[in-house]
Design a protein around this motif. Structure first.
Motif, mmCIF file in Angstrom:
data_model
loop_
_atom_site.group_PDB
_atom_site.id
_atom_site.type_symbol
_atom_site.label_atom_id
_atom_site.label_comp_id
_atom_site.label_asym_id
_atom_site.label_seq_id
_atom_site.Cartn_x
_atom_site.Cartn_y
_atom_site.Cartn_z
ATOM 1 N N ARG A 26 -5.568 54.416 38.619
ATOM 2 C CA ARG A 26 -6.083 54.506 39.989
ATOM 3 C C ARG A 26 -5.669 55.812 40.655
ATOM 4 O O ARG A 26 -6.479 56.467 41.299
ATOM 5 C CB ARG A 26 -5.592 53.320 40.827
ATOM 6 C CG ARG A 26 -6.111 51.997 40.368
ATOM 7 C CD ARG A 26 -7.567 51.881 40.671
ATOM 8 N NE ARG A 26 -8.016 50.537 40.329
ATOM 9 C CZ ARG A 26 -9.222 50.248 39.918
ATOM 10 N NH1 ARG A 26 -10.116 51.183 39.819
ATOM 11 N NH2 ARG A 26 -9.539 49.023 39.610
ATOM 12 N N ALA A 27 -4.418 56.185 40.486
ATOM 13 C CA ALA A 27 -3.921 57.403 41.136
ATOM 14 C C ALA A 27 -4.597 58.665 40.584
ATOM 15 O O ALA A 27 -4.798 59.630 41.315
ATOM 16 C CB ALA A 27 -2.409 57.509 40.957
ATOM 17 N N ASN A 28 -4.964 58.645 39.309
ATOM 18 C CA ASN A 28 -5.532 59.830 38.669
ATOM 19 C C ASN A 28 -7.028 59.726 38.405
ATOM 20 O O ASN A 28 -7.594 60.592 37.746
ATOM 21 C CB ASN A 28 -4.796 60.092 37.352
ATOM 22 C CG ASN A 28 -3.368 60.492 37.588
ATOM 23 O OD1 ASN A 28 -3.093 61.606 38.005
ATOM 24 N ND2 ASN A 28 -2.441 59.578 37.366
ATOM 25 N N LYS A 29 -7.644 58.646 38.908
ATOM 26 C CA LYS A 29 -9.073 58.406 38.666
ATOM 27 C C LYS A 29 -9.382 58.598 37.183
ATOM 28 O O LYS A 29 -10.216 59.414 36.791
ATOM 29 C CB LYS A 29 -9.920 59.328 39.523
ATOM 30 C CG LYS A 29 -9.742 59.031 40.994
ATOM 31 C CD LYS A 29 -10.601 59.917 41.840
ATOM 32 C CE LYS A 29 -10.339 59.541 43.292
ATOM 33 N NZ LYS A 29 -10.544 60.584 44.215
ATOM 34 N N ALA A 30 -8.671 57.824 36.365
ATOM 35 C CA ALA A 30 -8.752 57.988 34.922
ATOM 36 C C ALA A 30 -9.008 56.660 34.216
ATOM 37 O O ALA A 30 -8.809 55.591 34.780
ATOM 38 C CB ALA A 30 -7.440 58.577 34.408
ATOM 39 N N THR A 31 -9.454 56.789 32.982
ATOM 40 C CA THR A 31 -9.568 55.671 32.055
ATOM 41 C C THR A 31 -8.551 55.924 30.956
ATOM 42 O O THR A 31 -8.410 57.057 30.486
ATOM 43 C CB THR A 31 -10.988 55.602 31.463
ATOM 44 O OG1 THR A 31 -11.890 55.205 32.488
ATOM 45 C CG2 THR A 31 -11.065 54.605 30.324
ATOM 46 N N ILE A 32 -7.851 54.879 30.543
ATOM 47 C CA ILE A 32 -6.845 55.021 29.499
ATOM 48 C C ILE A 32 -7.199 54.105 28.337
ATOM 49 O O ILE A 32 -7.481 52.922 28.530
ATOM 50 C CB ILE A 32 -5.432 54.688 30.030
ATOM 51 C CG1 ILE A 32 -4.998 55.746 31.047
ATOM 52 C CG2 ILE A 32 -4.431 54.590 28.876
ATOM 53 C CD1 ILE A 32 -3.619 55.530 31.638
ATOM 54 N N LEU A 33 -7.152 54.665 27.135
ATOM 55 C CA LEU A 33 -7.341 53.896 25.911
ATOM 56 C C LEU A 33 -5.994 53.810 25.199
ATOM 57 O O LEU A 33 -5.357 54.839 24.946
ATOM 58 C CB LEU A 33 -8.370 54.565 25.006
ATOM 59 C CG LEU A 33 -9.760 54.757 25.603
ATOM 60 C CD1 LEU A 33 -10.674 55.435 24.589
ATOM 61 C CD2 LEU A 33 -10.352 53.438 26.057
ATOM 62 N N GLU A 34 -5.565 52.601 24.883
ATOM 63 C CA GLU A 34 -4.288 52.389 24.202
ATOM 64 C C GLU A 34 -4.543 52.229 22.716
ATOM 65 O O GLU A 34 -5.243 51.318 22.276
ATOM 66 C CB GLU A 34 -3.604 51.139 24.743
ATOM 67 C CG GLU A 34 -2.261 50.865 24.109
ATOM 68 C CD GLU A 34 -1.573 49.651 24.699
ATOM 69 O OE1 GLU A 34 -0.639 49.163 24.050
ATOM 70 O OE2 GLU A 34 -1.959 49.187 25.785
ATOM 71 N N CYS A 35 -3.980 53.150 21.942
ATOM 72 C CA CYS A 35 -4.107 53.132 20.484
ATOM 73 C C CYS A 35 -2.701 53.239 19.899
ATOM 74 O O CYS A 35 -2.117 54.325 19.886
ATOM 75 C CB CYS A 35 -4.956 54.287 19.994
ATOM 76 S SG CYS A 35 -6.642 54.288 20.643
ATOM 77 N N GLY A 36 -2.175 52.108 19.454
ATOM 78 C CA GLY A 36 -0.812 52.110 18.937
ATOM 79 C C GLY A 36 0.162 52.516 20.018
ATOM 80 O O GLY A 36 0.159 51.968 21.110
ATOM 81 N N GLN A 37 0.983 53.532 19.731
ATOM 82 C CA GLN A 37 1.997 53.971 20.695
ATOM 83 C C GLN A 37 1.486 55.042 21.663
ATOM 84 O O GLN A 37 2.227 55.530 22.503
ATOM 85 C CB GLN A 37 3.232 54.485 19.962
ATOM 86 C CG GLN A 37 2.994 55.770 19.191
ATOM 87 C CD GLN A 37 4.254 56.296 18.539
ATOM 88 O OE1 GLN A 37 5.356 55.854 18.849
ATOM 89 N NE2 GLN A 37 4.101 57.242 17.633
ATOM 90 N N TYR A 38 0.205 55.402 21.534
ATOM 91 C CA TYR A 38 -0.347 56.458 22.376
ATOM 92 C C TYR A 38 -1.328 55.930 23.407
ATOM 93 O O TYR A 38 -2.089 55.008 23.151
ATOM 94 C CB TYR A 38 -1.049 57.522 21.518
ATOM 95 C CG TYR A 38 -0.115 58.190 20.558
ATOM 96 C CD1 TYR A 38 0.827 59.112 21.004
ATOM 97 C CD2 TYR A 38 -0.151 57.873 19.206
ATOM 98 C CE1 TYR A 38 1.705 59.717 20.124
ATOM 99 C CE2 TYR A 38 0.721 58.478 18.321
ATOM 100 C CZ TYR A 38 1.650 59.396 18.788
ATOM 101 O OH TYR A 38 2.523 59.991 17.907
ATOM 102 N N LEU A 39 -1.321 56.565 24.573
ATOM 103 C CA LEU A 39 -2.273 56.289 25.637
ATOM 104 C C LEU A 39 -3.107 57.553 25.825
ATOM 105 O O LEU A 39 -2.573 58.610 26.165
ATOM 106 C CB LEU A 39 -1.550 55.942 26.945
ATOM 107 C CG LEU A 39 -0.635 54.722 26.914
ATOM 108 C CD1 LEU A 39 0.164 54.629 28.208
ATOM 109 C CD2 LEU A 39 -1.442 53.463 26.675
ATOM 110 N N TYR A 40 -4.402 57.442 25.550
ATOM 111 C CA TYR A 40 -5.313 58.571 25.706
ATOM 112 C C TYR A 40 -5.923 58.495 27.098
ATOM 113 O O TYR A 40 -6.560 57.502 27.442
ATOM 114 C CB TYR A 40 -6.400 58.534 24.636
ATOM 115 C CG TYR A 40 -5.861 58.751 23.242
ATOM 116 C CD1 TYR A 40 -5.706 60.029 22.740
ATOM 117 C CD2 TYR A 40 -5.489 57.680 22.446
ATOM 118 C CE1 TYR A 40 -5.202 60.242 21.466
ATOM 119 C CE2 TYR A 40 -4.978 57.873 21.175
ATOM 120 C CZ TYR A 40 -4.839 59.146 20.695
ATOM 121 O OH TYR A 40 -4.338 59.355 19.436
#
Length: 96
Positions: A26-40
């Motif tokens: 919300r703060a960064n107007k972003a979408t995050i994809l969680e793949c294993g230990q990484y957040l894209y």
């Protein structure tokens, strides 16, 4: 298609809870994809169905946060969404 380029990649333990991830979205107007230990992290304007489909098919996508207005989708929900968005799925007699 080559791997879509994320705005940034964050190690999962930096944002410890789902609430932390959603606040970041919300703060960064972003979408995050969680793949294993990484957040894209992708800017909403740069995120598309193609990006979601690439990570679903080619990486260990376990969750998507703030994607297309949904707060959180697990991998099963992501598959359903992609099936619903796939025109060949609908044209094969499956209801939209």
């Amino acid at each position: 298609m080559s791997q879509p380029v994320a705005k940034m990649v964050i190690i999962r333990k930096v944002l410890k809870t789902e609430d932390d991830i959603l606040r970041f979205c919300r703060a960064n107007k972003a979408t995050i994809l969680e793949c294993g230990q990484y957040l894209y992290v992708f800017e909403k304007s740069d995120f598309s169905e193609t990006t979601l489909r690439w990570f679903y098919n080619n990486d260990n996508l376990s969750a998507a946060y703030d994607v297309f207005g949904c707060l959180k989708l697990n991998s099963g929900q992501i598959k359903e969404l992609l099936d619903d968005l796939d025109p060949t799925f609908i044209s094969e007699g499956n209801p939209p």
